[in-house]
Scaffold this active site. Sequence first.
Site, short mmCIF file in Angstrom:
data_model
loop_
_atom_site.label_atom_id
_atom_site.label_comp_id
_atom_site.label_asym_id
_atom_site.label_seq_id
_atom_site.Cartn_x
_atom_site.Cartn_y
_atom_site.Cartn_z
N GLU A 214 63.66 -1.61 17.46
CA GLU A 214 63.87 -2.66 16.45
C GLU A 214 62.65 -3.58 16.46
OE1 GLU A 214 67.74 -4.09 16.02
OE2 GLU A 214 67.18 -5.73 14.68
N ASN A 257 70.50 -5.98 20.30
CA ASN A 257 71.59 -5.43 19.49
C ASN A 257 72.04 -4.17 20.23
OD1 ASN A 257 71.50 -7.35 17.42
ND2 ASN A 257 69.83 -6.25 16.40
N LYS A 334 73.62 -10.87 23.52
CA LYS A 334 73.65 -11.45 22.17
C LYS A 334 75.08 -11.34 21.68
CE LYS A 334 71.75 -10.54 17.49
NZ LYS A 334 70.72 -9.83 16.72
N GLU A 338 74.75 -12.26 14.07
CA GLU A 338 74.33 -11.17 13.20
C GLU A 338 75.22 -9.94 13.34
OE1 GLU A 338 70.11 -10.72 14.09
OE2 GLU A 338 69.63 -12.27 12.64
N ARG A 371 71.91 -15.41 24.81
CA ARG A 371 71.03 -15.83 23.72
C ARG A 371 71.59 -16.99 22.90
NH1 ARG A 371 69.05 -12.19 19.96
NH2 ARG A 371 66.87 -12.74 20.20
N ARG A 388 71.08 -23.52 8.70
CA ARG A 388 70.99 -22.61 9.84
C ARG A 388 70.18 -23.22 10.99
NH1 ARG A 388 68.33 -16.57 9.43
NH2 ARG A 388 67.65 -16.40 11.60
N LYS A 412 65.25 -19.25 21.14
CA LYS A 412 64.04 -18.96 20.37
C LYS A 412 63.22 -20.24 20.21
CE LYS A 412 65.62 -14.92 17.86
NZ LYS A 412 65.57 -14.07 16.65
N ASP A 417 63.81 -18.54 13.11
CA ASP A 417 63.65 -17.17 13.58
C ASP A 417 62.18 -16.74 13.54
OD1 ASP A 417 64.15 -14.63 14.37
OD2 ASP A 417 65.08 -13.96 12.51
N GLU A 445 56.90 -9.39 14.11
CA GLU A 445 57.86 -9.13 13.03
C GLU A 445 57.50 -9.87 11.74
OE1 GLU A 445 61.87 -10.17 14.05
OE2 GLU A 445 62.62 -9.82 12.03
N GLU A 564 49.11 -18.43 8.41
CA GLU A 564 49.97 -19.45 7.82
C GLU A 564 49.46 -19.83 6.43
OE1 GLU A 564 49.64 -23.33 9.67
OE2 GLU A 564 51.76 -23.73 9.28
N TRP A 595 71.77 -16.11 4.43
CA TRP A 595 70.98 -16.01 5.66
C TRP A 595 70.37 -17.33 6.11
CZ3 TRP A 595 71.19 -11.95 8.82
CH2 TRP A 595 71.71 -10.76 8.31
#
Length: 869
Positions: A214, A257, A334, A338, A371, A388, A412, A417, A445, A564, A595
């Site tokens: 992942e 996951n 986790k 999600e 987590r 969120r 995190k 995220d 990612e 950025e 989300w």
Amino acid sequence: MLKDLRVYAHACSAVTHDRVAASKPQHAGRSAGAARVSACATLLVLTFALHAETGHDAWLRYAPLEGAALVRAQSEIPAVIVNLDNSPLAASANAESVRGLRGMIGRTLREEAAIPREGAIVIGTLDEIRQAMPQWNLQADLAPEGYWLKSMDSPGVHYTLIAASDPRGLLYGAAALLRKAAMGESVAALDEKSSPYAPVRWVNDWDNLDGSIERGYGGRSIFWDKLKAREDLTRVSEYGRLLASLGINGCSINNVNANPRILSPEMLPEIARIAAAFRPWGVRTAIAIDFGSPKTIGGLDTFDPLDEKVAAWWKTTFDAIYAAIPDLAGVVLKADSEGRVGPSTYGRTHADAANVVARALKPHGGILLYRGFVYDHHMDWQNLKNDRGRAAWDNFQPLDGKFDDNVIIQIKHGPIDFQVREPASPLFGALEHTNQAIELQITQEYFGQAHHTVFLVPMWKTALDFDMHAAGSTPTPVKALIAGKTFHRPLGGFVGVSNIGLDDDWSGNQLSQANLYGYGRLAWNPDLTSRQIAAEWTRLTFGADPKVDETIASIQLSSWRTYENYTGPLGLQTLTDIVGNHYGVNVEASERNGWGQWHRADEKGVGMDRTVATGTGYIGQYRPAVAKVYESLQTCPDDLLLFLHHVPYAYRLHSGKTVIQYIYDSHYEGAAAVEQYVQQWKTLRGLVDERRYKEILAQLEYQAGQAEVWRDAVNTWFHRESHIDDTAGRVGHYPGRVEAEAMTLDGYAVRDITPFEDASGGQAVACAARGGSCSATTKFSGAPGWYSLRVQYFDQTSGVSHYRVWVGKQLIDEWDADMQLPRAIRLDSTSSTRRLIPGIALRPGDEIRIEGRPGGNEQAALDYIEIVK
Ligand code: GCW
């Protein structure tokens, strides 16, 4: 000798070329020349085996030192090495020292069992060295895992001690000594004690048991294949060696996951094999588990953490695991995130969930990384109070003090995220009675995956150094909080989501290795500067040339800002397709869904109002000293403005520029910066080995094209939305650009592109002629001269199209669209790719024709061409 080989190989390669050219028409028999060719070929293979730089050796190349550094090292490094410690870790330290020094100074140290009467490197714990040499009267207080590099002069004899309080420290001490030598530093008069900043220094590898990864961009899993540990685990021990050189002491080997199957009995020997491969390198294995396992694997009718049967199941399960792997580091969990199950199923808290697992680990010394990435991904986007960003704090702060001592909340670095710019998570400042760790994402990612160069160390340092004002007037930077220093917690530290796979270069491109390196170095010592880390990595990876160091550092140190600039500045976050591949541009993908990565850009303004006064109240989660700065527009830093406030496009930043103009400008600056990286990199030709030179050049050239795609897409979107023109007149005006849909088309059909900003003019042309070809033609009407031609085409993964470019009757370039871009299925910004054709002499009236021949399901699509000086 090595140099000679290189020269000889060079001569051979010239002969080989000639020979091939000459032999074609002749069908010559096996002549003396051919024999020489084959001898050369053998030597070439040998030479390349010795020197081909695939990136596989990463920063542990131990390349031969040169010049003064070599002379000095040869005089300073003794002939003998003695290892007083009989642990496997010390054996690794010893073997690595011999290997490294052999590579760097071309000498193989003699291994002896006792300290000789001549100079030697001595590896041993303090106790062991004291016992062997009481007369040295060594006094030191070494922290766990710490080391002491110490020069000792007995009369007439010089020793170099690698001392530590435990075997892991020996490994880290040996790595430090080797690093010094490789950096060309003197090792003659050492007295350096170093210990890790925090006890937990882990990586999490998000590898699935089927061998996929992942968010992995460096090939398939080094651990798993077809639901088993790989037959050949060589790469795992090599990875262990890389990690050990940085002081990483734990690795979780499967995706957070988690496939529940990881806890099934038949997986135990598989995990044990992986743990065995890591063990000599001091990397303790951990696993990610699924909270529903008592039901799915254990056959119980519940996984309620407060049910005794469930607690008993966790205990029996871990007793069995520890019987097979007594040094398992612990577990990552986790839950309630999600779609993963968690304690909410039974109305229980995260503390209930964490503690039931932690108690099963406790008797074995295992720890639980729980987590903090828990949020609702079905939030009502129309409710402007929803946020969120609040989730981690809302979920965990009220539970402060309720977690067992072997639980760590893994947080995190930002509240959303791993976006290109986020403030440090307020949760860091809010846990006083709970262990915490920072989770940093090494794998890119949201940072262009394996295709863009972004050195993440400066971003991580921004988070680590951020003062949360959590304890009155004492500075409480995030690094101190997570290391447990501020509130005197027994545990805490660093977790990095790793970026490695089976690819030769580990991470899918050469420069991304620097992120793993930088992560490890920061986890050991977050006070190192980004420049120091960049310098170390470059020197170890590419050698000592100062120009190489300066050039790579200049690219790396600016690369986060650059990325950025061309993705999402001012706290907008990475404006990518957050519901798709997290790679290409899709400004609206974050809106109108649950989300919660909203930036709330509309025709009037942009940004998330997270103030206490009028917004979501997120800012109130910070301690007052921080909240005050963020709450007020007067003091809120520009870089975070749109993350924390909603403002009109004409709002003026501290710099005096309007928000909209900053968005335009930064995108132009970002794209120009990558173009500059290409030029900078080209100056390293001949200073970096040919293979890596070319690979990095190709990657940067691609990135430069992609940065323009981003620039135009984001700017087009904001221009259309805000109706405010770019004061510099660039947005919407592209000199020399000819849209494919405006060319004379033969066979090509015009397509509307979604989202519209992903193609110039919102349209492209595609060729449906299977087996045939289509063409797009335009007439050049500019002044005669030298031009570059840029062809913007679409490289999908569904096939390989062939493109040919003609000026009049002359074929000037051709290529295959054969890149493997991330899930590049559609015609959009992900598949949009640039071909640069420099040095074309054009005359008015010249006909420029692009011919596309579709391959597979790919339609040889075109967006535009640009004819530029
Ligand atoms: O950023 C998201 C990623 C998921 C990841 C998740 C997490 C492992 O897109 O791929 O899942 O975060 O961190 O749990």
